[in-house]
Structure formats: C-alpha cells, structure tokens
Write a protein that holds these residues in place. Structure first.
Motif, mmCIF file in Angstrom:
data_model
loop_
_atom_site.group_PDB
_atom_site.id
_atom_site.type_symbol
_atom_site.label_atom_id
_atom_site.label_comp_id
_atom_site.label_asym_id
_atom_site.label_seq_id
_atom_site.Cartn_x
_atom_site.Cartn_y
_atom_site.Cartn_z
ATOM 1 N N PRO A 58 0.811 -1.234 0.000
ATOM 2 C CA PRO A 58 0.000 0.000 0.000
ATOM 3 C C PRO A 58 0.840 1.277 0.000
ATOM 4 C CG PRO A 58 -0.831 -1.533 1.636
ATOM 5 C CD PRO A 58 0.449 -2.091 1.127
ATOM 6 N N VAL A 59 2.006 1.220 0.620
ATOM 7 C CA VAL A 59 2.894 2.387 0.613
ATOM 8 C C VAL A 59 3.371 2.653 -0.804
ATOM 9 C CG1 VAL A 59 5.041 3.342 1.524
ATOM 10 C CG2 VAL A 59 3.598 1.930 2.985
ATOM 11 N N ARG A 60 3.731 1.601 -1.504
ATOM 12 C CA ARG A 60 4.183 1.749 -2.896
ATOM 13 C C ARG A 60 3.073 2.328 -3.763
ATOM 14 N NH1 ARG A 60 4.138 -0.831 -7.885
ATOM 15 N NH2 ARG A 60 6.097 -0.659 -9.029
ATOM 16 N N ARG A 61 1.860 1.818 -3.591
ATOM 17 C CA ARG A 61 0.735 2.313 -4.386
ATOM 18 C C ARG A 61 0.472 3.786 -4.098
ATOM 19 N NH1 ARG A 61 -4.000 -1.445 -5.817
ATOM 20 N NH2 ARG A 61 -4.842 0.636 -5.870
ATOM 21 N N SER A 62 0.604 4.178 -2.850
ATOM 22 C CA SER A 62 0.378 5.576 -2.486
ATOM 23 C C SER A 62 1.479 6.476 -3.034
ATOM 24 C CB SER A 62 0.301 5.712 -0.968
ATOM 25 O OG SER A 62 0.137 7.048 -0.600
ATOM 26 N N VAL A 63 2.717 6.005 -2.984
ATOM 27 C CA VAL A 63 3.849 6.801 -3.472
ATOM 28 C C VAL A 63 3.795 6.944 -4.983
ATOM 29 C CG1 VAL A 63 6.358 6.777 -3.755
ATOM 30 C CG2 VAL A 63 5.358 6.330 -1.530
ATOM 31 N N ARG A 64 3.426 5.885 -5.669
ATOM 32 C CA ARG A 64 3.382 5.919 -7.136
ATOM 33 C C ARG A 64 2.144 6.651 -7.661
ATOM 34 N NH1 ARG A 64 8.417 4.473 -7.901
ATOM 35 N NH2 ARG A 64 8.904 2.365 -7.330
ATOM 36 N N GLY A 65 1.192 6.969 -6.775
ATOM 37 C CA GLY A 65 0.021 7.709 -7.195
ATOM 38 C C GLY A 65 -1.089 6.849 -7.760
ATOM 39 N N LYS A 66 -1.006 5.537 -7.626
ATOM 40 C CA LYS A 66 -2.028 4.653 -8.178
ATOM 41 C C LYS A 66 -3.168 4.426 -7.196
ATOM 42 C CE LYS A 66 1.241 2.309 -11.129
ATOM 43 N NZ LYS A 66 1.937 1.096 -11.445
ATOM 44 N N SER A 67 -3.041 4.944 -6.009
ATOM 45 C CA SER A 67 -4.077 4.793 -5.002
ATOM 46 C C SER A 67 -4.626 6.170 -4.651
ATOM 47 C CB SER A 67 -3.506 4.133 -3.749
ATOM 48 O OG SER A 67 -4.456 4.091 -2.728
ATOM 49 N N ARG A 68 -5.922 6.257 -4.502
ATOM 50 C CA ARG A 68 -6.535 7.545 -4.166
ATOM 51 C C ARG A 68 -6.441 7.840 -2.676
ATOM 52 N NH1 ARG A 68 -9.367 9.332 -8.639
ATOM 53 N NH2 ARG A 68 -9.930 7.686 -10.074
ATOM 54 N N THR A 69 -6.182 6.821 -1.892
ATOM 55 C CA THR A 69 -6.093 7.034 -0.456
ATOM 56 C C THR A 69 -4.678 7.435 -0.081
ATOM 57 O OG1 THR A 69 -5.607 4.706 -0.035
ATOM 58 C CG2 THR A 69 -7.911 5.376 0.015
ATOM 59 N N ARG A 70 -4.601 8.295 0.879
ATOM 60 C CA ARG A 70 -3.304 8.739 1.378
ATOM 61 C C ARG A 70 -2.892 7.809 2.514
ATOM 62 N NH1 ARG A 70 0.030 13.161 1.232
ATOM 63 N NH2 ARG A 70 0.709 13.796 3.291
ATOM 64 N N ILE A 71 -1.648 7.398 2.489
ATOM 65 C CA ILE A 71 -1.144 6.443 3.487
ATOM 66 C C ILE A 71 -0.715 7.204 4.739
ATOM 67 C CG2 ILE A 71 1.253 6.413 2.748
ATOM 68 C CD1 ILE A 71 -0.619 3.269 3.523
ATOM 69 N N ASP A 72 -0.962 6.610 5.873
ATOM 70 C CA ASP A 72 -0.544 7.191 7.146
ATOM 71 C C ASP A 72 0.982 7.119 7.235
ATOM 72 O OD1 ASP A 72 -0.528 8.122 9.769
ATOM 73 O OD2 ASP A 72 -0.738 6.099 10.591
ATOM 74 N N PRO A 73 1.656 8.218 7.558
ATOM 75 C CA PRO A 73 3.123 8.190 7.623
ATOM 76 C C PRO A 73 3.653 7.202 8.654
ATOM 77 C CG PRO A 73 2.325 10.450 7.780
ATOM 78 C CD PRO A 73 1.131 9.567 7.783
ATOM 79 N N PHE A 74 2.909 7.003 9.743
ATOM 80 C CA PHE A 74 3.370 6.068 10.763
ATOM 81 C C PHE A 74 3.301 4.627 10.267
ATOM 82 C CE2 PHE A 74 2.164 9.704 13.480
ATOM 83 C CZ PHE A 74 3.411 9.922 14.034
ATOM 84 N N SER A 75 2.278 4.297 9.505
ATOM 85 C CA SER A 75 2.213 2.934 8.966
ATOM 86 C C SER A 75 3.270 2.730 7.887
ATOM 87 C CB SER A 75 0.819 2.622 8.427
ATOM 88 O OG SER A 75 0.506 3.452 7.338
ATOM 89 N N ALA A 76 3.590 3.777 7.147
ATOM 90 C CA ALA A 76 4.672 3.676 6.167
ATOM 91 C C ALA A 76 6.011 3.459 6.869
ATOM 92 C CB ALA A 76 4.728 4.936 5.311
ATOM 93 N N MET A 77 6.208 4.154 7.975
ATOM 94 C CA MET A 77 7.456 3.981 8.735
ATOM 95 C C MET A 77 7.518 2.593 9.355
ATOM 96 S SD MET A 77 10.135 5.515 9.300
ATOM 97 C CE MET A 77 11.566 5.356 10.297
#
Length: 160
Positions: A58-77
C-alpha cells in the motif's frame, strides 16, 4: 532513515555462519547430536517475507500515485522498519543455516539426506526473506521532491 547496506548484511551473514558452525562443533565435541532446526522455520520465514511485502505494497501504491487514499506516515514507517528488521534477520538466519550446512557437509560421516534438505531449505528461505525485505524497503522509499533542491547561490538559501 537510511537504506540497509550490503556490507552490513554480509557481515551479519558471516557472523551467523560462524556461530552456526561453532554451535554444531561444540555440540558434536560434547557428544551430542548436531543442531537441526524445525521444518516449520523455513515456512515461517517465507510467511514473514510475504507479510513484509504485503505491508509495504500500500505504501508503494500511495507513493506511485495509483491509489486515491493517502497512506498514514506512521504505517509507512512501520512497514519500512519491518522491512529493515526482516532483512537483518534473514541475513543472520541465512548465515547460521549456511554454517550448520557447512559443518554437516565437512564431517567424515555422510549426513542424512533429510538433514541436508532441511538446512538448504532454511538457507533458501532466509535468502528469500532478505530479497523480499529489500524489495519492500524499496517500496517504502519516497521519490525526491523537486521543492527540496538546494540552490547553488548561498544568498538564496539565507532568504535574501
């Protein structure tokens, strides 16, 4: 957070290999059977590799812009930290399993085929964990932001 470096992984694998070889040597010198890891351990390492990739996706999808949802920075960390810890664990276990396998193959007595297969499966699954963790760590890497550039003119940096 810095990415996991290859020299660190190599040092951990070599250290794990030395410990694995030493453990088996001390066990046989004491008249005991050699250490044989559980057959469940390779499966557990593969499950950990899948979980690491699953949390980083999900972090990759959020970073690449393929997901409309914004990822929580804490879950990415958390995903990046799990990836780093998994790569370090995989390197240690791969080295430990390789040390056990080298000791087993260096003995004058021919080892059982089941022991060799178990050790080889342990090493292979640990290497798979390292690879999956490094890929997951790459998934959690943010691209460079064009606004974060440093200018060559020091007067601009001072706000003048």
């Amino acid at each position: 957070m810095k990415r996991t470096s290859q020299p660190v992984l190599i040092v951990l694998a070599l250290g794990g290999g030395g410990i694995g070889y030493l453990v088996d040597h001390l066990l046989t010198a004491g008249g005991r059977a050699t250490f044989a890891p559980s057959g469940f351990l390779p499966l557990l390492l593969l499950l950990l590799a899948a979980a690491t990739l699953g949390l980083a996706w999900p972090v990759r999808r959020s970073v690449r812009g393929k997901s409309r949802t914004r990822i929580d920075p804490f879950s990415a960390m958390r995903a990046a930290t799990l990836a780093r810890a998994s790569s370090l664990l995989g390197a240690i276990v791969a080295g430990f399993g390789a040390g056990l396998l080298i000791f087993l193959l260096s003995r004058p007595v021919t080892p059982q085929v089941g022991s060799i297969v178990a050790m080889a499966a342990l090493v292979a699954s640990a290497v798979a964990l390292v690879v999956a963790a490094l890929v997951a760590e790459q998934f959690c890497t943010l691209p460079k932001d064009p606004d974060d550039r440093q200018s060559d003119d020091p007067a601009i940096d001072d706000g003048r």
